[in-house]
Write a protein that holds these residues in place. Structure first.
Motif, PDB file in Angstrom:
ATOM      1  N   ASP A  46       1.226  -1.109  -0.258  1.00  0.00           N
ATOM      2  CA  ASP A  46      -0.203   0.297  -0.194  1.00  0.00           C
ATOM      3  C   ASP A  46       0.885   0.877  -0.620  1.00  0.00           C
ATOM      4  O   ASP A  46       2.140   1.028   0.571  1.00  0.00           O
ATOM      5  CB  ASP A  46      -0.599  -0.264   1.375  1.00  0.00           C
ATOM      6  CG  ASP A  46      -2.027   0.886   0.798  1.00  0.00           C
ATOM      7  OD1 ASP A  46      -2.309   1.384   0.649  1.00  0.00           O
ATOM      8  OD2 ASP A  46      -3.592  -0.008   1.385  1.00  0.00           O
ATOM      9  N   THR A  47       0.016   2.445  -0.670  1.00  0.00           N
ATOM     10  CA  THR A  47       1.278   3.688  -0.720  1.00  0.00           C
ATOM     11  C   THR A  47       2.699   3.568  -0.787  1.00  0.00           C
ATOM     12  O   THR A  47       3.582   4.359  -0.427  1.00  0.00           O
ATOM     13  CB  THR A  47       0.772   3.807   1.164  1.00  0.00           C
ATOM     14  OG1 THR A  47      -0.861   3.883   1.576  1.00  0.00           O
ATOM     15  CG2 THR A  47       1.318   5.784   0.405  1.00  0.00           C
ATOM     16  N   THR A  86      -7.056   2.813  -2.111  1.00  0.00           N
ATOM     17  CA  THR A  86      -6.687   1.193  -1.994  1.00  0.00           C
ATOM     18  C   THR A  86      -8.058   0.597  -2.420  1.00  0.00           C
ATOM     19  O   THR A  86      -7.693   0.186  -3.524  1.00  0.00           O
ATOM     20  CB  THR A  86      -6.457   1.450  -0.152  1.00  0.00           C
ATOM     21  OG1 THR A  86      -6.231   2.409  -0.043  1.00  0.00           O
ATOM     22  CG2 THR A  86      -6.327  -0.460  -0.391  1.00  0.00           C
ATOM     23  N   HIS A 198       1.646   2.735   4.149  1.00  0.00           N
ATOM     24  CA  HIS A 198       0.734   3.754   4.368  1.00  0.00           C
ATOM     25  C   HIS A 198       1.223   4.361   5.611  1.00  0.00           C
ATOM     26  O   HIS A 198       0.854   4.136   6.368  1.00  0.00           O
ATOM     27  CB  HIS A 198      -0.683   3.586   4.581  1.00  0.00           C
ATOM     28  CG  HIS A 198      -2.156   4.067   4.469  1.00  0.00           C
ATOM     29  ND1 HIS A 198      -2.306   4.745   6.263  1.00  0.00           N
ATOM     30  CD2 HIS A 198      -2.782   4.197   3.347  1.00  0.00           C
ATOM     31  CE1 HIS A 198      -3.322   5.450   5.317  1.00  0.00           C
ATOM     32  NE2 HIS A 198      -3.611   5.468   4.080  1.00  0.00           N
ATOM     33  N   ASP A 278      -1.693  -0.308  -4.766  1.00  0.00           N
ATOM     34  CA  ASP A 278      -2.858   0.277  -5.079  1.00  0.00           C
ATOM     35  C   ASP A 278      -2.718   2.082  -5.288  1.00  0.00           C
ATOM     36  O   ASP A 278      -3.632   2.374  -6.355  1.00  0.00           O
ATOM     37  CB  ASP A 278      -3.164  -0.495  -4.405  1.00  0.00           C
ATOM     38  CG  ASP A 278      -3.028   1.185  -2.533  1.00  0.00           C
ATOM     39  OD1 ASP A 278      -1.551   0.987  -2.811  1.00  0.00           O
ATOM     40  OD2 ASP A 278      -4.107   1.168  -2.132  1.00  0.00           O
ATOM     41  N   HIS A 279      -1.525   2.725  -5.114  1.00  0.00           N
ATOM     42  CA  HIS A 279      -1.407   4.851  -5.139  1.00  0.00           C
ATOM     43  C   HIS A 279       0.045   4.648  -4.395  1.00  0.00           C
ATOM     44  O   HIS A 279       1.009   4.102  -3.967  1.00  0.00           O
ATOM     45  CB  HIS A 279      -2.395   5.324  -4.914  1.00  0.00           C
ATOM     46  CG  HIS A 279      -2.337   5.138  -3.432  1.00  0.00           C
ATOM     47  ND1 HIS A 279      -2.181   5.404  -1.757  1.00  0.00           N
ATOM     48  CD2 HIS A 279      -3.741   4.294  -2.832  1.00  0.00           C
ATOM     49  CE1 HIS A 279      -2.377   4.596  -1.329  1.00  0.00           C
ATOM     50  NE2 HIS A 279      -3.503   4.203  -0.896  1.00  0.00           N
TER      51      HIS A 279
HETATM   52 ZN   LIG Z   1      -4.167   2.200  -1.031  1.00  0.00          ZN
END
Ligand SMILES: [Zn+2]
Length: 493
Positions: A46-47, A86, A198, A278-279
């Motif tokens: 994530d992130t 997300t 994150h 996801d980003h």
């Molecule tokens: Zn995310």
């Protein structure tokens, strides 16, 4: 689609949401995955900004494990998320659809069970399917992302330091994932989601110390930073970046543990392994500080994408190469279907990334990142060397994203407003917009049914805490109606 009640509803949903793009001819390939072909492993950290990954050019050694894949994998230098949040992004990976299509427009929207997900298709072909996630927003009751997974492990064990959200540390998530994989065997689709990068950035030892950067340079405007990101006594961007890097490195270590486990089992070589995010995360770009989800610019939209293709002797793709063509995370869906030796019919946006590697003509559309902002759809067009923002006029209604009928005649190139443009790339950007204009106009002028989207109320007292509980995920066989529907689509025999 676990809640599908009737065949007709299911088929209508499939027809609607895949737009009839999957033909109904029978699948002639084997319907059961061979042990010798290895597992399919999807890892989402994530992130994770692409430019904080060492093999994507970062100067710090944040990702030795992820980048160890490089020699055996294809590195997609310019991969973009369809949405910088997300659950919409992961719903896109699992369905091959953009958020305006699958309906998960933002956090707290539930993926409608009428969609056909990658794990549903793989499961129908004999794969064991397991997901191990680490964030509160990924909880199945909260996201609908458990569709097709026999085991969807969203048991979250700890509270975030500065807000009421729950999460799970990467080592715990991995421990459960590896135990499941051992029991499932190599004919498995394993999805692992790690939350570490994150915010808030609180890396465990030794990563906090190892990646700490000295206080200096620019101060973070704390009044512009989400409250959960505030670390007491930490004031400078360099300190936050050091902590962010430490979180990346701690997640990377668990990726390394997973890769080592595959090797010990003899599954690494035949495995198909995807590592992505996801980003990203804004670090002050364009006035956005330590957050994501409100912008479509590169700091948030550009994500790492590394794919180690399975070593199927007749369709081998060698590692060690890089692809500069812009691609979208929605392409992961089609790519993994082909990797699984399953039929790939024409999808609207998702295309097989193998084509970019083995010299076939690439027909994938220009990747987009979308964002709903003040009742407008904002699109980033990642075509060629054009990485800029383009606003497209559209109206968001309570029923979903619909064009304003009164302005249909204006849906031309003139409807795009370049928000920012680099003069040196103006021609290329304009060419990219010319290419993408018919696509977006077509996309927005077709009414789509968003009424199935369920949005949950996170402000309900105790809402978060009630999702934190131990889950025993029973293995439920596919319903006959679901099996028949997949059969008619040609995905199983
Ligand atoms: Zn995310």
């Amino acid at each position: 689609m676990g809640q599908v009640r009737e065949m007709s509803i299911f088929m209508a949903g499939v027809a609607l949401l895949l737009g009839g793009l999957l033909s109904a001819s029978a699948c002639t390939r084997s319907s059961v995955k061979s042990e010798a072909q290895g597992p399919i492993v999807l890892i989402v950290v994530d992130t994770l900004r692409a430019d904080h990954v060492t093999c994507f050019g970062y100067s710090r050694p944040t990702t030795p494990s992820i980048c160890s894949l490089e020699k055996d994998a294809v590195l997609f230098e310019r991969a973009y998320t369809p949405r910088t949040q997300t659950t919409p992004a992961i719903a896109s990976i699992l369905t091959g659809l953009y958020p305006h299509e699958h309906g998960v427009r933002d956090l707290h929207s539930v993926l409608p069970d009428t969609h056909t997900t990658l794990p549903e298709i793989l499961r129908a072909h004999g794969y064991r399917t397991g997901a191990f996630v680490s964030s509160f927003v990924m909880v199945n009751d909260f996201s609908g992302l458990g569709q097709g997974f026999e085991t969807y492990d969203d048991h979250l064990t700890r509270k975030e330091p500065f807000r009421e959200n729950f999460e799970r540390a990467a080592d715990e998530t991995l421990t459960r994932a590896l135990a499941w994989l051992d029991s499932a065997g190599s004919a498995a689709f394993l999805f692992v989601h790690l939350i570490e990068p994150h915010g808030p950035y609180t890396p465990p030892p030794p990563y906090l110390e190892k990646f700490a950067l000295p206080k200096g340079g620019e101060k973070v405007p704390l009044d512009l930073v989400p409250s959960y990101q505030h670390i007491p006594g930490v004031t400078h961007l360099s300190e936050y970046v050091g902590r962010y890097d430490g979180e990346i490195a701690s997640a990377d270590a668990q990726v390394g543990r997973l890769l080592a486990h595959l090797a010990v089992r003899g599954w690494y070589e035949p495995a198909t392994i995807v590592v992505t995010s996801d980003h990203g995360e804004s670090m002050g770009e364009l006035g956005e500080w330590l957050e994501h989800g409100r912008s479509v610019h590169d700091a948030e939209a550009h994500v790492p994408l590394i794919i180690k293709f399975g070593r199927q002797p007749d369709r081998r793709i060698h590692g060690g190469s890089r692809v500069a063509q812009p691609v979208s995370l929605v392409d992961v869906f089609a790519t993994l279907l082909v990797e699984a030796d399953l039929p790939l019919r024409l999808l609207r946006f998702s295309d097989d990334l193998r084509r970019l590697v083995d010299g076939q003509h690439w027909t994938g559309p220009v990747p987009l990142t979308e964002l709903l902002h003040r009742r407008r759809l904002v699109l980033a067009v990642h075509g060629r060397n054009c990485m800029t923002h383009w606003k497209f006029r559209a109206i968001l209604t309570d029923e979903g994203l619909l064009p304003n009928p009164k302005r249909a005649s204006q849906w031309t190139e003139a409807a795009f407003e370049p928000a920012r443009i680099d003069d040196q790339r103006k021609d290329e950007c304009e060419q990219a917009v010319r290419e993408v204009t018919p696509l977006v106009v077509d996309l927005l002028t077709k009414k789509r049914d968003f009424s199935v989207v369920q949005r949950l109320d996170v402000k309900e007292p105790g809402f978060r805490s009630k999702f934190v509980r131990s889950r025993q995920d029973p293995i439920v066989p596919l319903k006959e109606s679901e099996r028949e529907a997949l059969r008619q689509l040609g995905y199983i025999e």
